[in-house]
Every structure is written in structure tokens, then in C-alpha cells.
Design a protein around this motif. Sequence first.
Motif, PDB file in Angstrom:
ATOM      1  N   ASP A  44       0.842  -1.216   0.000  1.00 21.81           N
ATOM      2  CA  ASP A  44       0.000   0.000   0.000  1.00 21.81           C
ATOM      3  C   ASP A  44       0.868   1.254   0.000  1.00 21.81           C
ATOM      4  OD1 ASP A  44      -2.246  -1.536   0.059  1.00 21.81           O
ATOM      5  OD2 ASP A  44      -2.645  -1.293   2.200  1.00 21.81           O
ATOM      6  N   LYS A  45       1.885   1.243   0.836  1.00 19.98           N
ATOM      7  CA  LYS A  45       2.768   2.420   0.951  1.00 19.98           C
ATOM      8  C   LYS A  45       3.572   2.614  -0.334  1.00 19.98           C
ATOM      9  CE  LYS A  45       2.139   4.327   4.907  1.00 19.98           C
ATOM     10  NZ  LYS A  45       1.593   5.686   4.882  1.00 19.98           N
ATOM     11  N   LEU A  46       4.098   1.511  -0.879  1.00 19.82           N
ATOM     12  CA  LEU A  46       4.902   1.622  -2.110  1.00 19.82           C
ATOM     13  C   LEU A  46       4.058   2.221  -3.227  1.00 19.82           C
ATOM     14  CD1 LEU A  46       6.844  -1.798  -2.062  1.00 19.82           C
ATOM     15  CD2 LEU A  46       7.769   0.465  -1.541  1.00 19.82           C
TER      16      LEU A  46
ATOM     17  N   LEU B 269       1.391 -11.499  -2.987  1.00 16.49           N
ATOM     18  CA  LEU B 269       1.171 -11.350  -4.439  1.00 16.49           C
ATOM     19  C   LEU B 269      -0.252 -10.900  -4.753  1.00 16.49           C
ATOM     20  CD1 LEU B 269       3.098 -14.485  -5.711  1.00 16.49           C
ATOM     21  CD2 LEU B 269       3.809 -12.116  -5.902  1.00 16.49           C
ATOM     22  N   LYS B 270      -1.195 -11.335  -3.934  1.00 15.49           N
ATOM     23  CA  LYS B 270      -2.591 -10.929  -4.194  1.00 15.49           C
ATOM     24  C   LYS B 270      -2.728  -9.421  -4.045  1.00 15.49           C
ATOM     25  CE  LYS B 270      -5.092 -15.140  -3.496  1.00 15.49           C
ATOM     26  NZ  LYS B 270      -5.014 -16.093  -2.420  1.00 15.49           N
ATOM     27  N   SER B 271      -2.084  -8.895  -3.033  1.00 18.02           N
ATOM     28  CA  SER B 271      -2.175  -7.454  -2.797  1.00 18.02           C
ATOM     29  C   SER B 271      -1.457  -6.680  -3.919  1.00 18.02           C
ATOM     30  CB  SER B 271      -1.558  -7.153  -1.432  1.00 18.02           C
ATOM     31  OG  SER B 271      -1.338  -5.809  -1.289  1.00 18.02           O
ATOM     32  N   ALA B 272      -0.416  -7.284  -4.491  1.00 17.65           N
ATOM     33  CA  ALA B 272       0.348  -6.593  -5.546  1.00 17.65           C
ATOM     34  C   ALA B 272      -0.389  -6.590  -6.884  1.00 17.65           C
ATOM     35  CB  ALA B 272       1.710  -7.272  -5.720  1.00 17.65           C
ATOM     36  N   LEU B 273      -1.285  -7.560  -7.055  1.00 22.50           N
ATOM     37  CA  LEU B 273      -1.935  -7.776  -8.348  1.00 22.50           C
ATOM     38  C   LEU B 273      -2.550  -6.486  -8.930  1.00 22.50           C
ATOM     39  CD1 LEU B 273      -2.758 -10.013 -10.384  1.00 22.50           C
ATOM     40  CD2 LEU B 273      -4.910 -10.204  -9.121  1.00 22.50           C
ATOM     41  N   GLY B 274      -2.089  -6.116 -10.118  1.00 29.86           N
ATOM     42  CA  GLY B 274      -2.643  -4.954 -10.822  1.00 29.86           C
ATOM     43  C   GLY B 274      -2.225  -3.615 -10.230  1.00 29.86           C
TER      44      GLY B 274
END
Length: 342
Positions: A68-70, A90-95
Amino acid sequence: MNSNIKIAFFDTRPYDIKSFEEVNKKSKNNFKIKFYSEKLTEDTVTLAKGADAVCVFVNDTVSSSVIDKLVEFNVKLVALRCAGFNNVDLKSALGRIKIVRVPAYSPYAVAEHALALMMTLNRKIHRAYYRVRDNNFNINGLLGFDMYGKTAGVVGTGKIGRILINILKGLGMKILAYDLYPDKELLKDPDVKYTSLEDIYKNSDIISLHCPLTKESFHMINSKTIDVMKPDVMLINTSRGHLINTKDLIAALKQKRIGSAGLDVYEEEADYFFEDLSGTHLDDDVLARLLTFHNVIVTSHQAFFTEEALENIAGTTIENIRLFLKENTTVNEICHLCPGSN
Ligand code: NAI
């Protein structure tokens, strides 16, 4: 020409700085790199402000709150300078942010380190070294076994597992193998028998773990699985600490239910490995207990650590970053559907 692309490197050591500076110069990318010794965590993520990409290693935390911060800081890429990616949500990074890695830098380095652990434990070189330095030339207690003719169980027959199998075949060992997706070439090899995990646990003299950490493989070695193993089995783990329930391993070592263990990874390694803590005491009672056993060797996640691997890590990582930030394309991208993702 200097580039405007900025990269924040976390958890860096002098050898990382040396290899990345060399490759950054040689590749003529001239990225503006800031090297931080801090690990990437919720507390340190602000160091990434202003960077286009962050570069992280095995013990950095790429959790959903860090992601979220990145994203808020407009960081576009997380470049892992390692193969394993169990530390990334990875789920949080998706898209939202791309994740790339170095899928192979030197599988030989890791396989050879697994062999080094086996040889050292078997022939007690770690103990012999100290004895003779103290003018103690007695060989009582240093008895080993011929590896020739013994059975090795290799769990995970990807890049590293396959190389280890070749090495162990060279020693004349019988090979049992297990993988969720058996390798087509190995299936044809008459010297390798794919079998069940249960069969590997029951019949192996040495068990070496080379699968990733996933929900399925978490604590695959525990008191129940140890119970079916041969009483003098040697366990080797160069993959990820959480494959083994360390408390169960210690209980088995205390009960002499296991011959020996060679561990390059440890469940709670993040606070200790890669640090020089020689002037302090260990807070971690489990690690401290593990280190009391003569038949246990712990190395500090160094299986990858060869000159060739460092060069490949730096080369692939810099190229991964260049391709995404300059050419808007990705190779070595990890997505939440990749095998081995959590
Ligand atoms: P790879 O991706 O080439 O092979 C992994 C294999 O494990 C694949 O064939 C996959 O099908 C299999 N697998 C996945 N889940 C499994 C399960 N539950 N049970 C059995 N097999 C399963 O990976 P590679 O390059 O061989 O690396 C293996 C592991 O080694 C990595 O996941 C990483 O954790 C670790 N590693 C450790 C290093 C160190 O310095 N100690 C350095 C590099 C990797």
C-alpha cells in the motif's frame, strides 16, 4: 550518461553494493541507486519515497501494508534479487505494482552447498577441524557412513533438486524423488524413482528439501513425518525455514529420533541471519538450542553465496529493472497464480 531512474535497495551488505555497482556501471544503465542496510518493513518503507523501484532480498517484508505504501509513493516495481518469493503478498500486488525476481542465479551453488552440509555432517568435519587444532587426534565419535549405495530422498525436482540428484548419482546413491509436477526428463531416468512423500520419509538415509514454501509445504517436516523416518536419517534444508517445524525437530534430536540436520535456513532467520551478533547473546531460545547439538549444522542462508551467483543476481536484477522501467516490458514477473505462490 546518468539516468533519472532511482532505485532503493534494502537489506544490502558490502558484497551486494560491490556487485550491483559493477553491473550498473558495466551495463551503462547508470541507475541512481541508494543502498540501505535496513530491511524493508512497515517502519522503513518511507525510505522508498521518490524511488521508481525497490530491490529486496529474502528477509524483506513485502506485505500488503508495505505494498500500500509503495503504491502511494508511486514505486512501480519490486525487484527481488532472489528466487523465492514467499515474503511477498502477491494478491495485494496484483494490478497495482509489478513484482520481478531472479528465477535462477546459480542452482549449482545451492545444490553444492547441500552436498557440503551432507559431507560435513556425515564425516563430522566440523568436529574434526576443532579437535586437531587442539592437538586432539582421537577419532572416536567421528564415524561416518559410505554415501555410495545409500538412498537420498529429494523433495522438489526443480532447478536445484535436479542438479543435486545428478551430484548424488555421481556418488552412487539411490535416488527417490517427489514433486507435485515431476520433471519429464527425470521420469525417463532409470536411476531416479519418483515416489510418494511417505515413501521418501520411510526409506531415505538422507532427505534434502528443494521445494518452495507454500501453504502445502509449510511444516511438512514435523513430529508426525519424522516418526516414519529412519532413526538415523539426515535432514538437509536449503530451501525455506518454515518447511520444518523447528520445535519438533529439536524434540526429535533430543530423543535421538534423527541422525543429523543441516540447515541453511531457519524459521525465524530474519532477525539473525546476515548479521554479526558475535558481541551479543541470542534472544531466540529455539535457535540457541539448535546450536547446542553436535549433529546439527546451521549456516546463515549462504547456499547461494558464490561469485557466479552474485554476478548473475546483479545482472538479471538490473536487466529486469531496465526492461520494465525503460522498455515497459517484464521478464521474470511473478503473479499470484505462479506455482509456489502463497
Ligand atoms: P524451482 O522452482 O526450479 O523448483 C521447485 C520445485 O518444487 C518445482 O519443480 C515445483 O514443482 C516443486 N514443488 C512446489 N511445491 C511443492 C511441494 N509442495 N512439494 C514438492 N515439490 C513442490 O526452484 P529452485 O530454483 O530449484 O529452488 C528451490 C527452492 O530453493 C526455492 O523455492 C527457494 O526457497 C530455495 N532457495 C534457497 C537458496 C539459498 O540460498 N538457501 C537460494 C535459492 C533458492
